[in-house]
Design a protein around this motif. Sequence first.
Motif, short mmCIF file in Angstrom:
data_model
loop_
_atom_site.label_atom_id
_atom_site.label_comp_id
_atom_site.label_asym_id
_atom_site.label_seq_id
_atom_site.Cartn_x
_atom_site.Cartn_y
_atom_site.Cartn_z
N ARG A 15 12.14 -14.39 30.71
CA ARG A 15 12.20 -15.35 31.83
C ARG A 15 10.99 -16.27 31.83
NH1 ARG A 15 13.36 -12.39 37.29
NH2 ARG A 15 15.22 -11.78 36.14
N LEU A 16 9.79 -15.70 31.73
CA LEU A 16 8.58 -16.53 31.71
C LEU A 16 8.39 -17.22 30.36
CD1 LEU A 16 5.44 -15.15 33.58
CD2 LEU A 16 6.67 -17.27 33.92
N LEU A 17 8.84 -16.56 29.29
CA LEU A 17 8.77 -17.17 27.97
C LEU A 17 9.45 -18.54 27.98
CD1 LEU A 17 8.45 -17.21 24.84
CD2 LEU A 17 10.52 -15.85 24.71
N ASN A 18 10.62 -18.60 28.62
CA ASN A 18 11.36 -19.87 28.69
C ASN A 18 10.58 -20.93 29.46
OD1 ASN A 18 13.49 -18.81 27.23
ND2 ASN A 18 14.54 -18.05 29.04
N GLN A 19 9.83 -20.51 30.49
CA GLN A 19 9.02 -21.46 31.26
C GLN A 19 7.82 -21.94 30.44
OE1 GLN A 19 8.13 -20.23 35.33
NE2 GLN A 19 9.96 -18.94 35.34
N PHE A 20 7.22 -21.02 29.68
CA PHE A 20 6.08 -21.39 28.84
C PHE A 20 6.49 -22.44 27.80
CE2 PHE A 20 4.28 -16.90 29.59
CZ PHE A 20 3.37 -17.36 30.53
N THR A 21 7.65 -22.26 27.21
CA THR A 21 8.05 -23.11 26.07
C THR A 21 8.34 -24.55 26.48
OG1 THR A 21 10.33 -22.31 26.25
CG2 THR A 21 8.92 -21.21 24.66
N VAL A 22 8.64 -24.79 27.75
CA VAL A 22 8.94 -26.18 28.18
C VAL A 22 7.73 -26.84 28.85
CG1 VAL A 22 11.41 -25.76 28.41
CG2 VAL A 22 9.93 -25.43 30.41
N HIS A 23 6.60 -26.14 28.88
CA HIS A 23 5.40 -26.68 29.53
C HIS A 23 4.56 -27.45 28.50
CE1 HIS A 23 1.79 -27.03 31.95
NE2 HIS A 23 2.45 -26.53 32.99
N ASP A 24 4.17 -28.67 28.87
CA ASP A 24 3.46 -29.55 27.93
C ASP A 24 2.09 -29.03 27.51
OD1 ASP A 24 5.56 -31.29 28.05
OD2 ASP A 24 4.64 -32.61 29.55
N GLU A 25 1.46 -28.22 28.36
CA GLU A 25 0.09 -27.81 28.08
C GLU A 25 -0.04 -26.36 27.66
OE1 GLU A 25 -2.89 -29.43 30.93
OE2 GLU A 25 -1.11 -30.22 31.94
N VAL A 26 1.09 -25.77 27.29
CA VAL A 26 1.11 -24.37 26.88
C VAL A 26 1.78 -24.26 25.51
CG1 VAL A 26 2.07 -22.09 27.37
CG2 VAL A 26 1.15 -23.47 29.24
N ALA A 27 1.22 -23.45 24.64
CA ALA A 27 1.86 -23.14 23.36
C ALA A 27 1.93 -21.64 23.21
CB ALA A 27 1.09 -23.76 22.20
N VAL A 28 3.13 -21.11 23.02
CA VAL A 28 3.28 -19.69 22.70
C VAL A 28 3.02 -19.55 21.20
CG1 VAL A 28 4.83 -17.70 22.65
CG2 VAL A 28 4.97 -19.34 24.54
N VAL A 29 1.96 -18.81 20.85
CA VAL A 29 1.55 -18.74 19.44
C VAL A 29 1.84 -17.40 18.79
CG1 VAL A 29 -0.23 -20.52 19.67
CG2 VAL A 29 -0.83 -18.11 20.08
N ALA A 30 2.20 -16.39 19.63
CA ALA A 30 2.49 -15.07 19.07
C ALA A 30 3.33 -14.28 20.06
CB ALA A 30 1.20 -14.31 18.77
N VAL A 31 4.22 -13.44 19.52
CA VAL A 31 5.03 -12.55 20.36
C VAL A 31 5.00 -11.16 19.76
CG1 VAL A 31 6.56 -14.33 21.27
CG2 VAL A 31 7.16 -13.18 19.12
N CYS A 32 5.21 -10.17 20.63
CA CYS A 32 5.17 -8.77 20.18
C CYS A 32 6.22 -7.96 20.93
CB CYS A 32 3.78 -8.19 20.44
SG CYS A 32 3.64 -6.44 20.03
N ASP A 33 6.96 -7.16 20.20
CA ASP A 33 7.90 -6.22 20.81
C ASP A 33 8.12 -5.07 19.83
OD1 ASP A 33 9.99 -6.42 23.34
OD2 ASP A 33 10.76 -5.16 21.72
N GLN A 34 8.35 -3.87 20.37
CA GLN A 34 8.61 -2.72 19.50
C GLN A 34 9.89 -2.91 18.71
OE1 GLN A 34 8.38 0.64 22.24
NE2 GLN A 34 6.39 1.19 21.37
N ASN A 35 10.80 -3.70 19.27
CA ASN A 35 12.05 -4.03 18.56
C ASN A 35 11.74 -5.15 17.57
OD1 ASN A 35 14.51 -5.19 17.79
ND2 ASN A 35 15.50 -4.67 19.73
N GLU A 36 11.58 -4.78 16.31
CA GLU A 36 11.12 -5.74 15.29
C GLU A 36 12.07 -6.93 15.15
OE1 GLU A 36 9.33 -5.77 10.74
OE2 GLU A 36 10.57 -4.09 11.40
N SER A 37 13.37 -6.67 15.15
CA SER A 37 14.33 -7.77 14.98
C SER A 37 14.25 -8.75 16.14
CB SER A 37 15.75 -7.23 14.80
OG SER A 37 16.16 -6.51 15.95
N LEU A 38 14.04 -8.23 17.36
CA LEU A 38 13.89 -9.11 18.53
C LEU A 38 12.63 -9.96 18.41
CD1 LEU A 38 14.72 -10.07 21.37
CD2 LEU A 38 13.54 -8.06 22.30
#
Length: 312
Positions: A15-38
């Motif tokens: 939910r917040l990931l989607n908000q981060f990705t459309v914000h001009d001053e934010v860059a998501v540079v890394a993600v982590c989850d135990q589910n490797e494929s996800l």
Amino acid sequence: MIHIGIIGLGAIGQRLLNQFTVHDEVAVVAVCDQNESLAIETADRLGNIQAYTDYKQLLANEKVDVVYVAVPPKFHHAIVMDAIQAKKHVLCEKPLANSLEEAKEMADAAKEAGIVHAMNFPLNYGQAATKFAELIEDNYIGKLRRLQLSMYFPEWPRAWQQNDWVGGREQGGFVLEVGVHFIQQTLKLFGEIRNIQTRLEFPNDPTLCETGIIATAELADGTPVLIEGLSGIAGKEHIGFTAYGMDGVLSLENWGHLRGGKTGDELETISLEEMTPQRLIDELLKAVNGQEAEIYDFEAGYQAQKVLEELR
């Protein structure tokens, strides 16, 4: 521009990931989850950014300025303490931790480290709750007589929330998952909650969370607070946070609907058209840049946790 690393890619994290990705001053540079494929699928969708299954590798990534922790509550403490050690700013999901001791340690460590530490309490940035707070401040209801939180769920966990922990007694339950938002609002708007008396209903299976609650408490001036709820019932989900005053009533319903009325009148829907509340991501940016910001820090999370632990 701030660079964010996200740990936990479940329904809440997305939910917040989607908000981060459309914000001009934010860059998501890394993600982590135990589910490797996800993790890999999410990283590819965002533009071939770094994907991890070990959160410690994400914390070691020098590009990451802010870590968003969106994993189940029992994992908050270890991850946040490591993030603080790595000198990363932290945005953490609620509740802050899985025990009062953990929450206190996290709040103290974050304060001492001098990092930005914020909780995701989204009601504070919603139109209805912002208008509710404004009207309370403007004395719309007059002297407060009673505060009531009601939570009703046809099923718990809800259909979109089926996982191993939301329905469990250790980390889940609607008192913890939903009640925490309104406990935080109560502390913010009305101050200390004390003299908590609680009666919980549990299923026979000792691993499963509560199915009912009736609790009473008081504000510092003695004003009564009533918290009640049931799951596994007929009808639709309903969440109501209602302030009864000498001059009127205000009711925040189902997160985004506000009704109010003066004593003797009908409750009417209150328009939210002119409300432009602050946005969490904008406020987080301000805080990271050293500006004054409307964020709710780990101390706010700890104070809410104190009440939750007494209720549970």
